[in-house]
Design a protein around this motif. Structure first.
Motif, PDB file in Angstrom:
ATOM      1  N   ARG A 265       0.670  -1.200   0.095  1.00 16.41           N
ATOM      2  CA  ARG A 265       0.053   0.106  -0.026  1.00 16.41           C
ATOM      3  C   ARG A 265       0.893   1.284   0.009  1.00 16.41           C
ATOM      4  NH1 ARG A 265      -1.036   3.717   3.201  1.00 16.41           N
ATOM      5  NH2 ARG A 265       0.152   2.920   4.892  1.00 16.41           N
ATOM      6  N   ALA A 266       1.814   1.122   0.898  1.00 14.00           N
ATOM      7  CA  ALA A 266       2.761   2.407   0.935  1.00 14.00           C
ATOM      8  C   ALA A 266       3.487   2.593  -0.289  1.00 14.00           C
ATOM      9  CB  ALA A 266       4.016   2.183   1.985  1.00 14.00           C
ATOM     10  N   GLN A 267       4.001   1.420  -1.119  1.00 16.37           N
ATOM     11  CA  GLN A 267       4.595   1.783  -2.236  1.00 16.37           C
ATOM     12  C   GLN A 267       3.560   2.105  -3.571  1.00 16.37           C
ATOM     13  OE1 GLN A 267       6.015  -2.393  -2.529  1.00 16.37           O
ATOM     14  NE2 GLN A 267       8.347  -1.549  -2.177  1.00 16.37           N
ATOM     15  N   ARG A 268       2.541   1.680  -3.443  1.00 14.79           N
ATOM     16  CA  ARG A 268       1.446   2.059  -4.477  1.00 14.79           C
ATOM     17  C   ARG A 268       1.010   3.476  -4.335  1.00 14.79           C
ATOM     18  NH1 ARG A 268      -1.278  -2.022  -3.478  1.00 14.79           N
ATOM     19  NH2 ARG A 268      -2.891  -1.203  -1.939  1.00 14.79           N
ATOM     20  N   HIS A 269       0.880   3.866  -3.116  1.00 15.65           N
ATOM     21  CA  HIS A 269       0.256   5.282  -2.957  1.00 15.65           C
ATOM     22  C   HIS A 269       1.379   6.219  -2.653  1.00 15.65           C
ATOM     23  CE1 HIS A 269      -3.873   3.821  -3.387  1.00 15.65           C
ATOM     24  NE2 HIS A 269      -3.436   2.914  -2.569  1.00 15.65           N
ATOM     25  N   ASN A 270       2.882   5.881  -2.584  1.00 15.65           N
ATOM     26  CA  ASN A 270       3.761   6.696  -2.077  1.00 15.65           C
ATOM     27  C   ASN A 270       3.318   7.344  -0.835  1.00 15.65           C
ATOM     28  OD1 ASN A 270       6.435   7.735  -2.465  1.00 15.65           O
ATOM     29  ND2 ASN A 270       5.673   9.783  -3.394  1.00 15.65           N
TER      30      ASN A 270
ATOM     31  N   SER B 212      11.134   2.379  13.296  1.00 17.66           N
ATOM     32  CA  SER B 212      11.715   2.711  12.014  1.00 17.66           C
ATOM     33  C   SER B 212      10.626   3.167  10.910  1.00 17.66           C
ATOM     34  CB  SER B 212      12.191   1.090  11.600  1.00 17.66           C
ATOM     35  OG  SER B 212      11.148   0.307  11.417  1.00 17.66           O
ATOM     36  N   GLN B 213      11.058   3.900  10.116  1.00 18.28           N
ATOM     37  CA  GLN B 213      10.052   4.304   8.873  1.00 18.28           C
ATOM     38  C   GLN B 213      10.507   3.483   7.712  1.00 18.28           C
ATOM     39  OE1 GLN B 213       9.450   8.309   8.506  1.00 18.28           O
ATOM     40  NE2 GLN B 213       9.193   8.391   6.480  1.00 18.28           N
ATOM     41  N   TRP B 214       9.453   3.119   6.855  1.00 21.46           N
ATOM     42  CA  TRP B 214       9.696   2.425   5.751  1.00 21.46           C
ATOM     43  C   TRP B 214      10.618   3.217   4.737  1.00 21.46           C
ATOM     44  CZ3 TRP B 214      10.047  -1.903   3.274  1.00 21.46           C
ATOM     45  CH2 TRP B 214       9.805  -2.018   1.899  1.00 21.46           C
ATOM     46  N   ARG B 215      11.604   2.698   4.122  1.00 25.90           N
ATOM     47  CA  ARG B 215      12.522   3.145   3.119  1.00 25.90           C
ATOM     48  C   ARG B 215      12.269   2.386   1.759  1.00 25.90           C
ATOM     49  NH1 ARG B 215      17.829   3.565   6.852  1.00 25.90           N
ATOM     50  NH2 ARG B 215      17.321   5.326   8.131  1.00 25.90           N
ATOM     51  N   ALA B 216      12.482   2.764   0.681  1.00 19.04           N
ATOM     52  CA  ALA B 216      12.149   2.252  -0.506  1.00 19.04           C
ATOM     53  C   ALA B 216      13.230   1.164  -0.657  1.00 19.04           C
ATOM     54  CB  ALA B 216      12.581   3.239  -2.141  1.00 19.04           C
TER      55      ALA B 216
ATOM     56  N   ASP C 185      14.206  -1.158   1.687  1.00 22.75           N
ATOM     57  CA  ASP C 185      13.860  -1.820   2.694  1.00 22.75           C
ATOM     58  C   ASP C 185      13.286  -3.224   2.466  1.00 22.75           C
ATOM     59  OD1 ASP C 185      14.816  -1.084   5.201  1.00 22.75           O
ATOM     60  OD2 ASP C 185      13.047   0.203   5.579  1.00 22.75           O
ATOM     61  N   SER C 186      13.718  -4.367   2.799  1.00 22.09           N
ATOM     62  CA  SER C 186      13.196  -5.604   2.985  1.00 22.09           C
ATOM     63  C   SER C 186      12.110  -5.724   4.125  1.00 22.09           C
ATOM     64  CB  SER C 186      13.890  -6.731   2.747  1.00 22.09           C
ATOM     65  OG  SER C 186      14.655  -6.849   4.335  1.00 22.09           O
ATOM     66  N   GLU C 187      11.069  -6.716   4.274  1.00 21.96           N
ATOM     67  CA  GLU C 187      10.631  -6.589   5.422  1.00 21.96           C
ATOM     68  C   GLU C 187      11.369  -7.123   6.621  1.00 21.96           C
ATOM     69  OE1 GLU C 187       7.892 -10.143   4.670  1.00 21.96           O
ATOM     70  OE2 GLU C 187       7.521  -9.062   2.669  1.00 21.96           O
ATOM     71  N   GLN C 188      12.584  -7.790   6.442  1.00 21.81           N
ATOM     72  CA  GLN C 188      13.314  -8.080   7.417  1.00 21.81           C
ATOM     73  C   GLN C 188      14.105  -6.855   8.021  1.00 21.81           C
ATOM     74  OE1 GLN C 188      13.067 -10.104   4.777  1.00 21.81           O
ATOM     75  NE2 GLN C 188      11.816 -11.479   5.771  1.00 21.81           N
ATOM     76  N   THR C 189      14.676  -6.109   6.940  1.00 22.94           N
ATOM     77  CA  THR C 189      15.559  -4.868   7.391  1.00 22.94           C
ATOM     78  C   THR C 189      14.501  -3.817   8.034  1.00 22.94           C
ATOM     79  OG1 THR C 189      15.201  -4.024   5.266  1.00 22.94           O
ATOM     80  CG2 THR C 189      17.177  -5.261   5.732  1.00 22.94           C
ATOM     81  N   PHE C 190      13.308  -3.763   7.553  1.00 22.05           N
ATOM     82  CA  PHE C 190      12.271  -2.776   8.104  1.00 22.05           C
ATOM     83  C   PHE C 190      12.091  -3.130   9.458  1.00 22.05           C
ATOM     84  CE2 PHE C 190       7.634  -1.116   7.775  1.00 22.05           C
ATOM     85  CZ  PHE C 190       8.130   0.061   8.507  1.00 22.05           C
ATOM     86  N   TYR C 191      12.008  -4.289   9.892  1.00 24.31           N
ATOM     87  CA  TYR C 191      11.732  -4.789  11.277  1.00 24.31           C
ATOM     88  C   TYR C 191      13.026  -4.625  12.074  1.00 24.31           C
ATOM     89  CZ  TYR C 191      11.415  -7.674  15.464  1.00 24.31           C
ATOM     90  OH  TYR C 191      11.450  -8.083  16.820  1.00 24.31           O
ATOM     91  N   GLN C 192      14.214  -5.029  11.533  1.00 19.15           N
ATOM     92  CA  GLN C 192      15.559  -5.187  12.253  1.00 19.15           C
ATOM     93  C   GLN C 192      15.648  -3.550  12.688  1.00 19.15           C
ATOM     94  OE1 GLN C 192      17.293  -7.941  13.071  1.00 19.15           O
ATOM     95  NE2 GLN C 192      18.056  -6.516  14.236  1.00 19.15           N
TER      96      GLN C 192
END
Length: 296
Positions: free
Chosen positions: A159-164, A258-262, A264-271
């Motif tokens: 969703r975040a990627q689709r709607h930026n 942490s804030q989502w970055r372009a 990021d993987s799911e793992q790095t986002f959580y890490q």
């Protein structure tokens, strides 16, 4: 399959329409009806299909069915009412029919024949739904479990990627939870987790999601940037401090954002959130940290 049946009838502003002939009775295609009812797994869809079928064969305004916390209805509540109490697999169902006219014996027989067909697929659909919910929710806290968190994370990232749009993840756990269990026992520790989960649910927004991913580990998915997520973190800290049960046993929490970055993987986002949580713990707990280095 055995069904127990009790029936009560009473009029509800029954008036027979003038000059309207009763529809000609239709043949009941049992095989087709069974196929229709068993092709759906959503309980409401199964019940709506049942209402439609009943309306084709009986002078029916509407039908309602109550079972546990489920309340299904089809059509309208007017006319002549019949209430029935049915049993399947030791479970009690209450069915209310609203009719255009009292049933003659042949129609009563048809009603009993048809309703015996719907209960099993409806019961199966309800059980399927409850098992699906059990697969997604933590049995102790009723928050989403680890599996549901992972599925929700994928959807929120898409969703975040689709709607930026912004997306943040908060990792949190209870400070000194092991000590709480050692001092007061696991039943009290479980109670603390339940109260903490309830507090989270009452603190987050409708668009936010809370999960228990294991032990005293929780995550929050927030449709906001990291700076806005700090506002929620502060609300959580305040809510914990003023919660009578949690405060009585000095239950506290630490959080990492942490804030989502372009990239990021799911793992790095959580890490990155987990690393920020570690920094909050190192700072003495009962606080939050953002992975970028900004603190609260």
């Amino acid at each position: 399959m055995e069904f127990g049946l009790a029936t009560e009838s009473f009029p509800i502003e029954y008036r027979k329409p003038m000059g309207v002939c009763a529809p000609a009775p239709q043949e009941i295609d049992l095989v087709n009806i069974i196929q229709q009812l068993h092709q759906h797994l959503d309980p409401r869809t199964v019940f709506a299909c049942f209402g439609k079928i009943m309306g084709q064969h009986l002078p029916l305004y509407g039908v309602r069915l109550d079972y546990k916390d489920y309340h299904f209805h089809w059509g309208s509540q007017k006319g002549y009412a019949i209430e029935q109490h049915l049993t399947i697999a030791d479970s009690q169902f209450t069915v209310n029919y609203n009719l255009k006219a009292p049933l003659v014996p042949s129609q009563t027989q048809k009603l009993n024949q048809l309703q015996s067909l719907v209960l099993q697929p409806l019961f199966n659909a309800i059980q399927y739904r409850e098992m699906s919910l059990q697969a997604m929710y933590d049995a102790l806290t009723q928050l989403g479990n680890r599996h549901y968190y992972q599925e929700s994370l994928k959807k929120e990232i898409a969703r975040a990627q689709r709607h930026n749009s912004d997306l943040s993840l908060i990792a949190l756990d209870l400070d000194n939870f092991k000590q709480l269990n050692d001092d007061h026992g696991h039943p009290l520790g479980d109670k603390a987790l339940i109260e903490f989960a309830r507090m989270l649910n009452s603190t987050i927004r409708d668009t936010d999601q809370a999960f228990r991913i294991g032990g005293d580990e929780f995550t929050l998915l927030i449709q906001a940037n990291a700076e806005d997520a700090t506002i929620l973190c502060q609300r959580v800290l305040d809510a914990v401090a003023t919660h009578q049960y949690l405060d009585n046993y000095q239950v506290r929490t630490s959080m990492g954002i942490s804030q989502w970055r372009a990239n990021d993987s799911e793992q790095t986002f959580y890490q990155r959130a987990d690393n920020a949580l570690y920094l909050a713990k190192a700072a003495g707990g009962q606080c939050y940290r953002i992975h970028s280095g900004l603190s609260g």
